[in-house]
Design an enzyme around this catalytic site. Sequence first.
Site, PDB file in Angstrom:
ATOM      1  N   ASN A  40     -49.048  93.431 109.304  1.00 27.38           N
ATOM      2  CA  ASN A  40     -49.281  94.568 110.182  1.00 27.38           C
ATOM      3  C   ASN A  40     -49.466  95.819 109.331  1.00 27.38           C
ATOM      4  OD1 ASN A  40     -46.472  94.233 109.641  1.00 27.38           O
ATOM      5  ND2 ASN A  40     -45.897  95.487 111.394  1.00 27.38           N
ATOM      6  N   GLU A  53     -51.514  89.202 112.725  1.00 28.58           N
ATOM      7  CA  GLU A  53     -52.366  88.075 113.139  1.00 28.58           C
ATOM      8  C   GLU A  53     -53.837  88.469 113.121  1.00 28.58           C
ATOM      9  OE1 GLU A  53     -49.710  89.316 114.550  1.00 28.58           O
ATOM     10  OE2 GLU A  53     -48.586  87.840 115.712  1.00 28.58           O
TER      11      GLU A  53
HETATM   12  N1  THU Z   1     -46.731  93.213 115.376  1.00 30.70           N
HETATM   13  C1  THU Z   1     -47.415  92.268 114.693  1.00 30.70           C
HETATM   14  O1  THU Z   1     -47.918  92.502 113.592  1.00 30.70           O
HETATM   15  N2  THU Z   1     -47.543  91.038 115.257  1.00 30.70           N
HETATM   16  C2  THU Z   1     -46.967  90.669 116.422  1.00 30.70           C
HETATM   17  O2  THU Z   1     -47.117  89.526 116.809  1.00 30.70           O
HETATM   18  C3  THU Z   1     -46.198  91.626 117.201  1.00 30.70           C
HETATM   19  C4  THU Z   1     -46.161  93.010 116.680  1.00 30.70           C
HETATM   20  C5  THU Z   1     -46.561  94.532 114.746  1.00 30.70           C
HETATM   21  C6  THU Z   1     -47.257  95.681 115.387  1.00 30.70           C
HETATM   22  C7  THU Z   1     -46.415  96.831 114.916  1.00 30.70           C
HETATM   23  O3  THU Z   1     -46.835  97.228 113.620  1.00 30.70           O
HETATM   24  C8  THU Z   1     -45.017  96.262 114.806  1.00 30.70           C
HETATM   25  O4  THU Z   1     -45.181  94.860 114.741  1.00 30.70           O
HETATM   26  C9  THU Z   1     -44.114  96.626 115.964  1.00 30.70           C
HETATM   27  O5  THU Z   1     -44.688  96.317 117.177  1.00 30.70           O
END
Ligand code: THU
Length: 130
Positions: A40, A53
Amino acid sequence: MKDLVESAIQAREHAYAPYSQFRVGAALRAASGRVYVGVNVENAAYPAGICAERTALVSAVAAGERQFEAIAIVTDTPEPSSPCGVCRQMLAEFGVGLKVTLATVHGAAIETTLDALLPRAFGPESLARR
Ligand code: THU
């Protein structure tokens, strides 16, 4: 699937999550056998951030991949975390048969499929004209 989880754990070290502190790593295996990782990447303009993802998916598509076998998603939560709706939808574009491993850095893991996570998905075939 263990290799894929390990790749996601390593990738997660590069997550950029200064706002949520919620670091996510993903590893997506294409039919070619190549593995694409994602993390992320948050942004000061919060909605501009992207999930691990989708980072993995767009990286794979940019490399020419269209067919995918499995994805591992890793967090450091007590229980495995589940992908958000936008990521489910983006992944479904390339097939709901995708195997999904939801894992934690502590060793917990849940095996599922995209079809189970996004039943009756709206996909490319949904646009077919009658
Ligand atoms: N996030 C992801 O990268 N993947 C997920 O499946 C759920 C949420 C990230 C987005 C954001 O940077 C942080 O987690 C909190 O929501």
